[in-house]
Design an enzyme around this catalytic site. Sequence first.
Site, PDB file in Angstrom:
ATOM      1  N   ASP A   1     -11.726 -32.761 -95.341  1.00 19.00           N
ATOM      2  CA  ASP A   1     -11.595 -33.093 -93.921  1.00 19.00           C
ATOM      3  C   ASP A   1     -12.328 -32.026 -93.116  1.00 19.00           C
ATOM      4  OD1 ASP A   1      -9.814 -34.837 -95.156  1.00 19.00           O
ATOM      5  OD2 ASP A   1      -8.356 -34.745 -93.518  1.00 19.00           O
TER       6      ASP A   1
ATOM      7  N   LYS B   1     -11.824 -39.437 -88.343  1.00 22.91           N
ATOM      8  CA  LYS B   1     -10.440 -39.002 -88.124  1.00 22.91           C
ATOM      9  C   LYS B   1     -10.306 -38.508 -86.695  1.00 22.91           C
ATOM     10  CE  LYS B   1      -7.360 -35.298 -89.851  1.00 22.91           C
ATOM     11  NZ  LYS B   1      -7.220 -34.248 -90.888  1.00 22.91           N
TER      12      LYS B   1
ATOM     13  N   LYS C   1      -8.624 -42.441 -90.001  1.00 19.36           N
ATOM     14  CA  LYS C   1      -7.434 -41.598 -90.158  1.00 19.36           C
ATOM     15  C   LYS C   1      -6.980 -41.066 -88.807  1.00 19.36           C
ATOM     16  CE  LYS C   1      -5.729 -37.367 -92.417  1.00 19.36           C
ATOM     17  NZ  LYS C   1      -6.028 -36.274 -93.392  1.00 19.36           N
TER      18      LYS C   1
END
Length: 337
Positions: free
Chosen positions: A174, A237, A273
């Site tokens: 991430d 995300k 996400k």
Amino acid sequence: MEDLAVKNVPAKTVAPVASGHNWPRNDGTELDLGWVVDQRVNLSAAERRVSTLPGRRTVKKDAQAAWLLKAVTCIDLTTLNGDDTTERVKRLCAKARQPVRQDILDALGMGSRGITTGAVCVYHRFVSTAVEALEGSGIPVAAVSTGFPAGLIPHDVKLREIEASVSDGAKEIDIVITREHVLTGNWQALYDEMRDFRAACGDAHVKAILATGDLKTLRNVARASLVCMMAGADFIKTSTGKEGVNATLLVTLVMLRMIRAYQERTGIKVGYKPAGGISAAKDILNYQFLMKDELGREWLEPDLFRIGASSLLGDIERQLEHHVTGAYSALNRHPIG
């Protein structure tokens, strides 16, 4: 709306054990600046769309339990605190292996389904600890990287951090983008940065954290989403969870529509996400409804949908116990880590 049923349904419908990603990687495309700068967001229409969602979509009883179990399989169970320890990470991994108490699963007819969370997300320091604790489970380890959460360390250090986490066994990375590139409209710099991150990840999937609360406008969110996908992000995300404003349904709508536009042009499915501030079971249902409405049933699976959360799991387990017993229990009956 199509319901997910709890009992007597195929295993893949409700809760497969985490087993990696089944969709092709997003190799990215060349940067199309014309496509990027053409993005506009109709704010009033977007606000109306999300404000009416709770009144138009609802599930109850067994159907609600099934949707919540599905959400469990999409959680990136996360600990990203300054006081994290090896033992806390091990406890978190144990919870990821058995996220819902066995007696609750048995009562739902799901005791043999092997339900796990989608991943465990930690700082680089704890990647090897999590990999060891999750061995044999099929649950991937996700590492936050690139100077999380601010992303202001030197670029070469960011790349080395990614490579170190992959070397330690992280299957997902991430990353955080440099917000300055978005705020100044330097889309080429954002694209180049993201391409470098994608290359450094190798076979590990990369989730691009936009830190939407720092991007000021929905137009910036749309453009940054598109650029990161063009540069090869496998997921986009919302947030690090450390911004003043994290995941919202409004931002989610904008990002999902960029995912849909990217798929329509390239044929590639990119995951989504939301992260930060999602702590109640009733809230995650709205995200699931929006995902299904905007992108379809495939985006309810952990291959294409993850939820960055920690306390959310405790509330889901509490709601499932209420469904089974008719009584609410204290949160301390459902410890996370």
